[in-house]
Design an enzyme around this catalytic site. Structure first.
Site, PDB file in Angstrom:
ATOM      1  N   GLU A 204       0.691  -1.098  -0.220  1.00 16.12           N
ATOM      2  CA  GLU A 204      -0.087   0.042   0.069  1.00 16.12           C
ATOM      3  C   GLU A 204       0.833   1.184   0.043  1.00 16.12           C
ATOM      4  O   GLU A 204       0.753   2.290   0.807  1.00 16.12           O
ATOM      5  CB  GLU A 204      -1.195   0.047   1.045  1.00 16.12           C
ATOM      6  CG  GLU A 204      -1.991  -1.083   1.095  1.00 16.12           C
ATOM      7  CD  GLU A 204      -3.151  -1.111   1.792  1.00 16.12           C
ATOM      8  OE1 GLU A 204      -3.276  -0.458   2.967  1.00 16.12           O
ATOM      9  OE2 GLU A 204      -4.109  -1.925   1.622  1.00 16.12           O
TER      10      GLU A 204
ATOM     11  N   GLU B 171      -5.846  -8.886  -0.142  1.00 11.75           N
ATOM     12  CA  GLU B 171      -6.631  -8.626   1.300  1.00 11.75           C
ATOM     13  C   GLU B 171      -7.980  -8.233   1.045  1.00 11.75           C
ATOM     14  O   GLU B 171      -8.333  -7.283   0.020  1.00 11.75           O
ATOM     15  CB  GLU B 171      -6.177  -7.400   1.979  1.00 11.75           C
ATOM     16  CG  GLU B 171      -4.634  -7.524   2.461  1.00 11.75           C
ATOM     17  CD  GLU B 171      -4.170  -6.254   3.474  1.00 11.75           C
ATOM     18  OE1 GLU B 171      -4.976  -5.287   3.849  1.00 11.75           O
ATOM     19  OE2 GLU B 171      -2.742  -6.133   3.537  1.00 11.75           O
TER      20      GLU B 171
HETATM   21  C1  GCB Z   1      -4.869  -2.600   4.948  1.00  7.73           C
HETATM   22  C2  GCB Z   1      -3.651  -3.097   5.116  1.00  7.73           C
HETATM   23  C3  GCB Z   1      -3.357  -3.687   6.459  1.00  7.73           C
HETATM   24  C4  GCB Z   1      -4.470  -3.442   7.621  1.00  7.73           C
HETATM   25  C5  GCB Z   1      -5.981  -3.716   6.991  1.00  7.73           C
HETATM   26  C6  GCB Z   1      -7.050  -3.390   7.791  1.00  7.73           C
HETATM   27  O1  GCB Z   1      -5.275  -2.198   3.725  1.00  7.73           O
HETATM   28  O2  GCB Z   1      -2.607  -3.432   4.272  1.00  7.73           O
HETATM   29  O3  GCB Z   1      -2.121  -3.681   6.957  1.00  7.73           O
HETATM   30  O4  GCB Z   1      -4.566  -4.181   8.679  1.00  7.73           O
HETATM   31  O5  GCB Z   1      -5.907  -2.726   5.826  1.00  7.73           O
HETATM   32  O6  GCB Z   1      -7.434  -4.290   8.379  1.00  7.73           O
HETATM   33  O7  GCB Z   1      -7.424  -2.116   7.722  1.00  7.73           O
END
Ligand code: GCB
Length: 585
Positions: A404, A498
């Protein structure tokens, strides 16, 4: 880079145990001579490996970010002319300075990566020595994950002093000696390093060692034993080992061979030997597909964290065993090491269990308003160290160079990042032309993220239905499909690294309600439907495998609760959902 190992030529002594620690918030340790010994006042006992935060929360160090001094005594083996003695730290987070009997022997800022110090000449041989390590978990402002200071708060679009401790990422900045420390004795004339490149049929070896010696390599297992021999010239020997009936490694059949490499002198004596377990497989991107052994892959799995109660980010072997059992139970075939290189024992398990790994460097939320030549140089160095450590790993199928970047949608991301990515991706490819290279895109950086033109796989993190369109799964599904349709124009495989929703175990509702177990399960099912339907999408990783500790702030209830397992590894409803989706049971 050769891992510590014990055989007739090499000995590795694990220095894990109970050490002492003294915190140094005023940073007076060096001027007060703590490197000669941290003294008896204000010291605590601490387990190494392990993070100080949860171990010493009662003493007030849960949220401590700063310097801390560790001390233990080691036994240095007696002098022998044929051996070198090294100290090998598998990871100290994030920066370490090391003294032996009061003498500075080295330092390293290689966060989450190993470093080795040769102490052959520094150490008094054949007796005890005092080992002192000054550790800080303050990140420098010019690393591939930029640290945060009060001075930078104002520039952030979010008020970073809402966070305790202040961090620019969504996980806890656990401090300490988080992985084992070894005292290593290796031969003076030794194998320096080796590269093992596999196909489905064979392994090609490039071994770096002193000239005028012979390398003898052997691959055995599954009813086969093949040997090869080559002379070392100009510092290297190359050879290929091909079993007659090779058995491929894959998630369904993680067949590993034993590889041993020996260094032989002109009289025929063996001077050194190293070994590892290794599978025969190849991986490549063709069009919009990712192929393992020639067959298209569907990646099913999770983004994880190294995080466990009390240990923090410290190596926790029983939990590692449990996590792999749970990964297999869900039917997962892959993991991304979000958001940093994991302990080497994790890759041992992945090789054995047939879990494919997307190996990620520690570069989170890179802010291009503060990117300069030094950040790029540090980023390249971290990529180099990661690839040096993990290039011979069967399980590693791709490198992820960042998570990111451009997270603040800063305009500088558009103007400054294209050159940065060109340079960084080319660097990774030069170091390892055999694996695809990617990065994890955040929605704010857009579906035209400049890094996509360099990447082999279009990797995205998406939270439609959570951070946007909360509790509206129809809209989330439509937004995700729209992303896929736009991204398909790149003509490359698309991977959702993700997607996930927080669920507080035990929270339930009959309507779509954030933080309930039902909503988390329905969210994952909705995404999986879209992922499996689109021809260019090669799979997805649920965020996250298990709940994990974050810094304290108003949007987190102690943990990030997007785990399908709780932090102590009980399944939520969503764990059963992914098991059904991925195993059909
Ligand atoms: C993301 C990040 C991750 C966070 C996740 C969240 O995009 O890459 O590190 O923990 O979102 O749960 O907000």
């Amino acid at each position: 880079m050769i891992r510590p190992q014990t055989n007739a030529w090499r000995q590795a002594t694990d220095l894990s145990g109970i050490w002492r620690i003294r915190f140094d918030p005023a940073e007076v340790g060096e001027t007060d001579g703590w490197h000669h010994g941290i003294g008896d006042n204000d010291t605590h006992l601490i387990a190494v490996p392990g993070s100080w935060n949860e171990q010493l929360s009662e003493a007030g160090f849960m949220n401590y970010v700063g310097a801390a001094w560790f001390e233990t005594r080691i036994m240095v083996p007696p002098a022998d002319n044929d051996g070198r003695i090294e100290l090998r730290f598998a990871s100290v987070d994030y920066h370490a300075r090391i003294w032996l009997d009061g003498e500075l022997i080295g330092e390293s800022g290689a966060a989450m990566l190993p470093f080795t110090l040769d102490i052959t000449d520094a150490a008094q041989r054949g007796g005890g020595a005092r080992l002192v390590v000054r550790v800080t978990n303050i990140l420098p402002a010019d690393g591939p994950t930029q640290g945060i200071t009060k001075a930078t708060y104002a520039e952030e679009r979010r008020q970073r002093d809402e966070y305790l401790p202040a961090v620019r990422f969504d996980f806890f900045p656990f401090g300490g000696i988080n992985r084992p420390v070894h005292l290593v004795r290796r031969p003076r004339v030794a194998i320096q390093s080796y590269r093992a490149i596999t196909t489905r049929r064979d392994v090609a070896l490039v071994v770096e060692a002193p000239d005028d010696h012979t390398v003898l390599a052997r691959l055995s297992g599954h009813g086969a034993a093949v040997e090869g021999r080559a002379n070392v010239t100009a510092g290297r020997a190359t050879l290929v080992l091909a079993p007659a009936e090779a058995r491929c490694w894959s998630p369904d059949d993680p067949a590993l061979y034993d590889l041993t490499i020996a260094l032989i002198d002109q009289s025929g004596a063996t001077l050194d030997q190293v070994s590892q377990r290794l599978g025969l497989r190849d991986v490549c991107v063709t069009g919009d597909q990712l192929l393992l052994n020639g067959a298209p892959l569907v990646l099913k799995g999770f983004g994880k964290h190294e995080d466990s109660p009390i240990h923090g980010r410290g190596l926790n072997l029983p939990q590692l065993i449990k996590d792999f059992a749970l990964l297999k139970w869900t039917g997962a075939n892959s993991v991304r090491t979000a958001h940093y290189p994991y302990a080497e024992e994790f890759y041992d398990m992945a090789d054995e269990a047939g879990i494919l790994v997307i190996d990620e460097i520690f570069s989170v939320n890179l802010d291009f308003r503060r990117v300069n030549a030094t950040v790029l140089a540090h980023h390249k160095a971290a990529v180099e160290q990661l690839i040096a450590r993990d290039r011979n790993r069967t399980c590693v199928i791709a490198w992820s160079l960042a998570n990111e970047p451009g997270y603040l949608a800063e305009p500088e991301y558009r103007t400054h990042s294209p050159d940065y990515w060109r340079d960084l991706f080319a660097h990774a490819r030069r170091l390892d032309p055999t694996r695809p290279v990617t990065h994890a895109n955040v929605a704010y950086a857009g579906n035209d993220d400049p890094a996509f033109s360099e990447a082999d796989i279009i990797t995205i993190n998406r939270y439609h239905g959570w951070y946007s369109d909360p509790a509206q799964l129809d809209r989330a599904h439509a937004a995700l499909v729209a992303d896929f349709d736009q991204l398909a124009a790149h003509g490359k495989p698309i991977f959702v690294a993700e997607f996930g929703a927080d669920a507080l175990a035990g929270e339930h509702a009959t309507h779509d309600q954030l933080f309930t177990e039902e909503y988390q399960a329905r969210f994952i099912e909705t995404y999986w439907r879209a992922i499996t339907k689109h021809p260019s999408v090669i799979g997805g990783h649920v965020w996250n495998f298990a709940d994990f500790r974050t810094a304290q702030h108003g949007r987190r209830v102690v943990h990030n609760l997007k785990g399908v397992f709780t932090r102590t590894r009980e399944p939520k409803m969503a764990a059963w959902t992914v098991k059904r989706l991925w195993t059909g049971q």
